[in-house]
Design an enzyme around this catalytic site. Structure first.
Site, mmCIF file in Angstrom:
data_model
loop_
_atom_site.group_PDB
_atom_site.id
_atom_site.type_symbol
_atom_site.label_atom_id
_atom_site.label_comp_id
_atom_site.label_asym_id
_atom_site.label_seq_id
_atom_site.Cartn_x
_atom_site.Cartn_y
_atom_site.Cartn_z
ATOM 1 N N HIS A 156 7.776 14.037 -31.899
ATOM 2 C CA HIS A 156 7.883 12.609 -32.244
ATOM 3 C C HIS A 156 9.310 12.093 -32.078
ATOM 4 O O HIS A 156 9.708 11.142 -32.752
ATOM 5 C CB HIS A 156 7.412 12.340 -33.679
ATOM 6 C CG HIS A 156 6.113 12.987 -34.023
ATOM 7 N ND1 HIS A 156 4.893 12.355 -33.889
ATOM 8 C CD2 HIS A 156 5.830 14.243 -34.463
ATOM 9 C CE1 HIS A 156 3.923 13.192 -34.253
ATOM 10 N NE2 HIS A 156 4.464 14.341 -34.597
ATOM 11 N N GLU A 290 16.991 7.332 -13.834
ATOM 12 C CA GLU A 290 16.211 6.113 -14.084
ATOM 13 C C GLU A 290 15.331 5.759 -12.889
ATOM 14 O O GLU A 290 14.173 5.362 -13.033
ATOM 15 C CB GLU A 290 17.137 4.943 -14.403
ATOM 16 C CG GLU A 290 17.805 5.076 -15.766
ATOM 17 C CD GLU A 290 18.902 4.042 -15.949
ATOM 18 O OE1 GLU A 290 18.626 2.846 -15.842
ATOM 19 O OE2 GLU A 290 20.059 4.446 -16.184
ATOM 20 N N GLN A 322 -8.144 3.026 7.082
ATOM 21 C CA GLN A 322 -6.804 2.947 7.664
ATOM 22 C C GLN A 322 -5.757 2.669 6.572
ATOM 23 O O GLN A 322 -4.592 2.987 6.726
ATOM 24 C CB GLN A 322 -6.783 1.848 8.729
ATOM 25 C CG GLN A 322 -5.457 1.642 9.426
ATOM 26 C CD GLN A 322 -5.607 0.803 10.682
ATOM 27 O OE1 GLN A 322 -6.136 1.269 11.676
ATOM 28 N NE2 GLN A 322 -5.188 -0.430 10.627
ATOM 29 N N LYS A 325 -3.173 5.339 4.761
ATOM 30 C CA LYS A 325 -1.926 5.927 5.264
ATOM 31 C C LYS A 325 -0.680 5.422 4.585
ATOM 32 O O LYS A 325 0.124 6.216 4.086
ATOM 33 C CB LYS A 325 -1.834 5.724 6.774
ATOM 34 C CG LYS A 325 -2.821 6.622 7.427
ATOM 35 C CD LYS A 325 -2.903 6.553 8.890
ATOM 36 C CE LYS A 325 -4.265 7.075 9.262
ATOM 37 N NZ LYS A 325 -5.393 6.269 8.700
HETATM 38 N N1 ARG Z 1 -6.157 3.650 13.017
HETATM 39 C C1 ARG Z 1 -7.414 4.083 12.535
HETATM 40 C C2 ARG Z 1 -7.229 4.660 11.126
HETATM 41 O O1 ARG Z 1 -6.154 4.867 10.727
HETATM 42 C C3 ARG Z 1 -7.962 5.150 13.416
HETATM 43 C C4 ARG Z 1 -9.459 5.229 13.470
HETATM 44 C C5 ARG Z 1 -10.021 4.012 14.037
HETATM 45 N N2 ARG Z 1 -11.416 4.142 14.345
HETATM 46 C C6 ARG Z 1 -12.140 3.071 14.670
HETATM 47 N N3 ARG Z 1 -13.360 3.311 14.966
HETATM 48 N N4 ARG Z 1 -11.646 1.891 14.637
HETATM 49 O O2 ARG Z 1 -8.163 4.853 10.400
#
Ligand code: ARG
Length: 455
Positions: A156, A290, A322, A325
């Site tokens: 605590h 920080e 997509q 990513k």
């Molecule tokens: N740039 C796409 C992704 O990152 C690749 C796959 C795209 N496939 C499609 N059928 N449009 O997911």
């Protein structure tokens, strides 16, 4: 630019759509994995007699040249070629024409991107694991030097019982060990080869999936083509594992921030790992800690973002995916920035043993041991707890600590106290009597450190 998929279209895409649809700005970083994957695919097509072997060889060779050109900044990717997969294929075709057009036989961008992201994240996991190893050795080194550095342990955020700085830091070592295990485990589940899933329903060509898997260092191949193209569990799992690492770094950051405050003064950060104030000349701020704490929120955001992207997607591939990513790349980049600077910050800090000891002396951190003394002399624990509670109240009123009571004062609370009480409740005794596995006793922590140093 004419689209590789343009056959059934009578109009070209609006430039707004090209821009919106394109992922090249963020997926270009997978170029090496994309090329490696395509080379393995081409080689396999050649071996299987699906395309002429000579074509396969030319594709492999030209892809090597393209890779070198990318690395020497000789290649400009095009927004309207959409993503890294089609950019590289377009360049290939521009260099070797019809031969290049054979590469995509029996493959879809859907299984191609599933392959690339797996390979890319596999490499990143390996780097992150090595950064974690570095941090673990920093912790081990500091801990070895502070086996006997007594400090207050808290619950605590109130002083609780005396521990050592080594014991405290080694708690983080345990967390990081589990983090490494989790990442290694995630890598296993990720390391399954999806090519051959095609767009969603596999392919009619007699692909040798095992050959491609082996060539690219995968342990096995995916067993369901729909799942092969639409599984992103491994991205989520990685985001969770990274969030957990960040949570651990953030907790230690919080402690470093507290410990380096004027109120604690347990540690001082090196000047090279601190920053000043633009107005207050006296300031030395723990910005690194920080920021690590702050960036933890960012990685959690990536995790939640990924979950949200995936939650409503019907099988199989959908373009929503997509969006995986930028979020996982952000999480990976963030942790790769945090770990090295965090390790250095820790390695260069100075530890103020005196302040830690002074801290451990206040706050009645040995009160439990006074109660245990009475228990060892026959009093039931609950009664002992009550006696010592009264002693603490007395001390607070008289502005004393338990150790400073006279033996007469001790005896006025219980006849079981004797002269050896002072020795029994000294801070070193408190620490070293806790020698069960996992405890703070010098020898116990030393044994743990030795064990970890030897494997
Ligand atoms: N740039 C796409 C992704 O990152 C690749 C796959 C795209 N496939 C499609 N059928 N449009 O997911």
């Amino acid at each position: 630019m004419a689209k590789l998929w343009g056959g059934r279209f009578s109009k070209s895409t609006d430039t707004l759509v090209d821009d919106f649809n394109s992922s090249i700005r963020f997926d270009a970083r997978m170029y090496a994995q994309d090329i490696k994957g395509s080379q393995a695919h081409a080689e396999m097509l050649g071996r299987q007699g699906i395309i002429p072997e000579a074509d396969a060889e030319l594709i492999v060779k030209t892809l090597d040249e393209i890779k070198a050109d990318i690395e020497n900044n000789k290649v400009e990717f095009e927004i309207d070629a959409e993503d890294i997969h089609m950019n590289i294929e377009t360049i290939l075709i521009s260099r070797i024409g019809d031969v290049g057009k054979r590469l995509h036989t029996g493959r879809s961008r859907n299984d191609q991107v599933a392959l690339d992201i797996r390979m890319y994240l596999r490499d990143e996991i390996d780097e992150i694991l090595s950064d974690i190893e570095d941090l673990k050795s920093v912790i081990l080194n500091i801990s070895e030097k502070h086996l006997e550095t007594v400090m207050p342990g808290y619950t605590h955020l109130q002083k609780a019982q005396p521990i050592t700085f080594a014991h405290h830091l080694m708690a983080y070592y345990e967390m990081l060990r589990r983090d490494s295990e989790r990442l290694t485990d995630c890598r296993k589940r990720l390391n399954v080869m999806p090519l051959g899933s095609g767009a969603l329903a596999g392919t009619t060509y007699d692909l040798d999936r095992d050959f491609v898997a082996e060539k690219l260092g995968f342990d096995s191949v995916t067993q369901n083509s729909l799942d092969g193209v639409s599984d992103r569990d491994f991205v989520l799992e990685l985001a969770f594992d990274l969030s957990t690492v960040m949570m651990h770094l953030s907790r230690l950051s919080e402690e470093i921030i507290l410990w380096s405050s004027h109120e604690f003064k347990f540690i001082e950060l090196d000047d090279a790992y601190s920053t000043g104030s633009s107005i207050m000349p006296q300031k030395k701020n723990p910005d690194v800690a920080e920021l690590v704490r702050g960036k933890t929120g960012r990685v959690y955001g990536d995790l939640i973002g990924l979950f949200t992207v995936m939650k409503g997607i019907p099988l199989a591939y959908n373009k929503d995916m997509q969006e995986d990513k930028e979020q996982i790349f952000d999480a990976v980049d963030t942790i790769k920035m945090c770990l090295p600077v965090f390790s250095k910050m820790l390695a260069t800090m100075t530890v103020n043993k005196d302040a830690m000891l002074t801290g451990a002396k206040g706050g009645f951190t040995n009160a439990t041991d006074v109660a245990d003394y009475l228990v060892k002399h026959g009093l039931p624990f609950r009664d002992a707890h009550a006696v010592v509670g009264r002693m603490v109240a007395y001390c607070i009123e008289k502005d004393k600590v338990i150790d400073s009571l006279t033996i007469e004062e001790f005896k006025s609370f219980s006849a079981l106290f004797d002269d050896d009480i002072y020795e029994e409740i000294s801070l070193t005794a408190c620490v070293n009597q806790r020698k069960l596995t996992g405890g703070p006793a010098v020898e116990t922590v030393r044994a743990v450190i030795e064990k970890y140093k030897n494997n």
